[in-house]
Enzyme design. Structure first.
Site, PDB file in Angstrom:
ATOM      1  NE  ARG A  54     -11.444 -77.925  26.743  1.00  0.00           N
ATOM      2  CZ  ARG A  54     -10.330 -78.448  27.230  1.00  0.00           C
ATOM      3  NH1 ARG A  54     -10.099 -79.062  28.403  1.00  0.00           N
ATOM      4  NH2 ARG A  54      -9.749 -78.961  26.306  1.00  0.00           N
ATOM      5  CG  HIS A  96      -9.391 -84.174  25.440  1.00  0.00           C
ATOM      6  ND1 HIS A  96      -9.802 -83.130  26.018  1.00  0.00           N
ATOM      7  CD2 HIS A  96      -8.251 -85.022  25.994  1.00  0.00           C
ATOM      8  CE1 HIS A  96      -8.942 -83.097  27.075  1.00  0.00           C
ATOM      9  NE2 HIS A  96      -8.148 -84.137  27.311  1.00  0.00           N
ATOM     10  CD  GLU A 119      -2.997 -80.434  27.867  1.00  0.00           C
ATOM     11  OE1 GLU A 119      -2.549 -81.566  27.891  1.00  0.00           O
ATOM     12  OE2 GLU A 119      -3.623 -79.984  28.920  1.00  0.00           O
ATOM     13  CG  ASN A 124      -5.650 -77.541  29.036  1.00  0.00           C
ATOM     14  OD1 ASN A 124      -6.842 -76.600  29.122  1.00  0.00           O
ATOM     15  ND2 ASN A 124      -5.897 -78.502  28.400  1.00  0.00           N
ATOM     16  CE1 TYR A 152      -3.960 -79.488  33.341  1.00  0.00           C
ATOM     17  CE2 TYR A 152      -4.765 -80.157  35.612  1.00  0.00           C
ATOM     18  CZ  TYR A 152      -4.707 -79.928  34.203  1.00  0.00           C
ATOM     19  OH  TYR A 152      -6.101 -80.551  33.521  1.00  0.00           O
ATOM     20  CD  GLU A 196      -7.650 -80.248  30.411  1.00  0.00           C
ATOM     21  OE1 GLU A 196      -6.775 -80.443  31.023  1.00  0.00           O
ATOM     22  OE2 GLU A 196      -7.970 -80.614  29.586  1.00  0.00           O
TER      23      GLU A 196
HETATM   24  N1  LIG Z   1      -2.564 -85.100  33.879  1.00  0.00           N
HETATM   25  N2  LIG Z   1      -3.189 -84.553  33.945  1.00  0.00           N
HETATM   26  C1  LIG Z   1      -4.786 -83.952  33.789  1.00  0.00           C
HETATM   27  C2  LIG Z   1      -5.130 -83.576  32.590  1.00  0.00           C
HETATM   28  C3  LIG Z   1      -5.477 -84.694  31.718  1.00  0.00           C
HETATM   29  O1  LIG Z   1      -6.426 -85.618  32.337  1.00  0.00           O
HETATM   30  C4  LIG Z   1      -6.282 -84.172  30.414  1.00  0.00           C
HETATM   31  O2  LIG Z   1      -6.969 -85.014  29.648  1.00  0.00           O
HETATM   32  C5  LIG Z   1      -5.478 -83.210  29.563  1.00  0.00           C
HETATM   33  O3  LIG Z   1      -6.007 -82.482  28.860  1.00  0.00           O
HETATM   34  C6  LIG Z   1      -4.330 -82.424  30.510  1.00  0.00           C
HETATM   35  O4  LIG Z   1      -3.198 -83.117  31.121  1.00  0.00           O
HETATM   36  C7  LIG Z   1      -4.044 -82.783  31.746  1.00  0.00           C
END
Ligand SMILES: N#[N+]C[C@@H]1[C@@H](O)[C@H](O)[C@@H](O)[C@@H]2O[C@H]12
Length: 449
Positions: free
Chosen positions: A79, A123, A168, A293, A295, A353
Site C-alpha cells: 500500500r 495521503h 485518514e 487504520n 493503532y 495500517e
Molecule cells: N502516527 N503515526 C503513524 C501513521 C502515520 O505515519 C501515517 O501516515 C498515517 O496514515 C497514520 O497515522 C498513522
C-alpha cells in the site's frame, strides 16, 4: 491434524504500507509541483529537529531495492500513496509525464515481483497550488480531486487492483485545520467541518469517476480509535459519545450511511454549517472495501475546558505506551472491527495500517536488529485480528505500518514504525526482528502466532 489456533483464512492478504511524502524524497524532482507538506516542512518551527521530506528514505531513487525488501518479507501487497503534485504540478490541468512515469515504474516493479499494488490517491500531501485556491475549503476541490483520480485511473487501473480515495481524513481536518499541528497548519473550528465535508465530497466524486473508468476495486481509509468511558457517570458517557462521533463517525457516516452523527452539531455549535442536502448523496457512494487504520484506544472523561470536545483522554496505569504516547491495547482492534460491522454492515474490510513506534537500539546482530516491543505489539494485534475474524468480521487483509522507518510527519524521523530500520545518514535498510516474525506469519498464514 487440528488447524493451528491462529491460522488465517485461505487467501488472506498480507501487506505493508507507506506514503509518498514520508518515504519518497525528491519532492520537486522531474517537474513535480510543491505540496502543502513541502511548504509546511520548510516552515521554521513546524517539524521536529527541522526534519523534512527532501530526502526521507530516498525511495524515489531506491524503489527497486525497496521492492526487494518487500519480496524478502513475502509481501503479497504493498500500500503506497501517490503524490498528487508529482503528477499534476498545479493540481489540475497539465500532467507531468515524469511524475506519472515514476508510479508506472513502481507498479510494474511490484507486479514483476508478485506484489499487488494498492494505491491511495490522497495521503495528506495536497498540491500547494490548490491550497492557494482554498484547498479543502473550496467546494471545487471535489472536481479537482475527481480530475486527478481520472488521470490516475486511466494511467494505472490496468495494473492496480485496489485503490483508495483518501487516507485518514480525520487527521487532515483535526491536525491541519483545527489544531494546526499538521499541514496546512490552520487553527479554526469554523474551517475544520468545511474541510471535513469537502474531503468526503471529493472522495465521493473520486468513487464516481472510478465507476466510469475502473475495472477493479475502490474504497476509502479511515483511522478508527475506539473510545471507552473512564467511568459510568453520565458526563463521562456523554464525553465518550462525543469523542467517538468526532473521530470514528464523522467521516464513515457520510460515506457509508449518507448522514452525520448528531453529536457533531453539539460539538461544533455555531461552527457546524448547514450543508446542502444533495452533498450527502455525493459522499454516499458504494465502496468495494473500507480500510481501517488501527493503532490504539482512548479512555475518555468529561472536561468542560477541553476544546472542542469537552472530553479528554485518561492515561492508563501499568500499561505499555509507544513512543507516540499510544497505549498498547490489542482488544481495541477486535472491538473496532466488530463495532464497524455492527454499524455499517458486512463491507469487506482491510486493516490498512497497524504498527508501533518504539525506540530501537541500533544493535545489529546476525544481520537484524532486535525490537522486542514492536514484535510483541505485532504478535498481540495479529491475534486480536484473528479473534475478529472468528467473531464474523469480513476481514480480507492486513497491511503493517510501516515497511520501513520514515518521516513521521511533524514528529520527523524521531518516531520509528518500520519493519526495516533505516539509517537516514546512509540509507541502509536493516530488517528488525519484527520483520522476521512478519515474514514467518505471512509464510504460515498466521500459524506461527
Ligand atoms: N502516527 N503515526 C503513524 C501513521 C502515520 O505515519 C501515517 O501516515 C498515517 O496514515 C497514520 O497515522 C498513522
Amino acid at each position: 491434524m487440528t488447524r493451528p489456533r491462529f491460522r488465517f483464512p485461505d487467501g488472506f492478504h498480507w501487506g505493508a504500507a507507506t506514503s509518498a511524502y514520508q518515504i519518497e524524497g525528491s519532492p520537486l524532482a522531474d517537474g513535480a509541483g510543491p505540496s502543502i507538506w513541502q511548504r509546511f516542512a520548510h516552515t521554521p518551527g513546524m517539524m521536529a529537529n527541522g526534519d523534512t521530506g527532501d530526502i526521507a528514505c530516498d525511495h524515489y531513487h531506491r524503489y527497486k531495492a525497496d521492492v526487494q525488501l518487500m519480496r524478502a518479507l513475502g509481501l503479497q501487497g504493498y500500500r503506497f500513496s501517490i503524490n498528487w503534485a508529482r503528477v499534476l504540478p498545479e493540481g489540475t490541468g497539465r500532467v507531468n509525464p515524469k511524475g506519472l512515469d515514476f508510479y508506472s515504474r513502481l507498479v510494474d516493479e511490484l507486479l514483476e515481483n508478485g506484489i499487488a499494488p494498492n494505491a491511495t490517491l490522497f495521503h495528506w500531501d495536497l498540491p500547494a497550488a490548490l491550497d492557494d485556491r482554498g484547498g479543502w475549503l473550496n467546494r471545487d476541490v471535489a472536481h479537482w480531486f475527481a480530475e486527478y483520480a481520472e488521470v490516475m485511473f486511466k494511467a494505472l487501473d490496468d495494473r492496480v487492483p485496489r485503490w483508495a480515495t483518501l487516507n485518514e481524513p480525520w487527521v487532515v481536518t483535526d491536525g491541519g485545520y483545527l489544531h494546526g499541528a499538521l499541514a496546512p497548519g490552520h487553527r479554526s473550528k469554523y474551517e475544520a467541518p468545511i474541510a471535513a465535508h469537502n474531503l468526503m465530497r471529493a472522495s465521493g466524486a473520486g468513487i464516481q469517476a472510478y465507476r466510469a473508468h475502473g475495472k477493479h476495486e475502490i474504497g476509502v481509509v479511515f483511522n478508527i480509535e475506539p473510545k471507552y468511558p473512564h467511568s459510568d457517570s453520565a458526563e463521562d458517557l456523554a464525553a465518550t459519545r462525543r469523542a467517538h462521533a468526532y473521530m470514528n463517525q464523522q467521516f464513515a457516516d457520510p460515506a457509508l450511511l449518507g448522514s452525520y452523527p448528531p453529536e457533531l452539531k453539539e460539538i461544533f455549535g455555531d461552527a457546524w454549517p448547514e450543508f446542502p442536502a444533495d452533498d450527502l448523496k455525493l459522499t454516499h457512494q458504494k465502496v468495494d472495501f473500507v480500510g481501517i487504520n488501527y493503532y490504539t484506544r482512548a479512555v475518555v472523561k468529561h472536561d468542560p475546558n477541553a476544546y472542542p470536545l469537552k472530553a479528554v483522554p485518561v492515561p492508563q496505569p501499568n500499561k505499555t505506551y509507544t513512543e507516540t504516547g499510544w497505549e498498547v491495547f490489542e482488544q481495541g482492534l477486535t472491538d473496532t472491527l466488530t463495532w464497524f460491522k455492527e454499524r455499517y454492515g458486512n463491507i469487506p474490510l482491510y486493516i490498512t495500517e497497524n504498527g508501533s513506534a518504539f525506540y530501537d537500539p541500533p544493535v545489529v546482530e546476525n544481520g537484524e536488529l532486535d525490537d522486542p516491543l514492536r514484535t510483541n505489539y505485532l504478535r498481540k494485534h495479529l491475534k486480536a485480528l484473528h479473534d475478529a475474524i472468528e467473531a464474523g468480521v469480513n476481514l480480507k487483509g492486513y497491511y503493517a505500518w510501516s515497511l520501513m522507518d520514515n518521516l513521521e510527519w511533524s514528529l520527523g524521523f524521531s518516531k520509528r514504525f518500520g519493519l526495516y530500520h533505516v539509517d537516514f545518514a546512509t540509507q541502509q535498510r536493516t530488517p528488525k526482528a519484527s520483520a522476521k516474525l512478519y515474514a514467518q506469519v505471512i509464510e504460515s498464514n498466521g500459524s506461527v502466532l
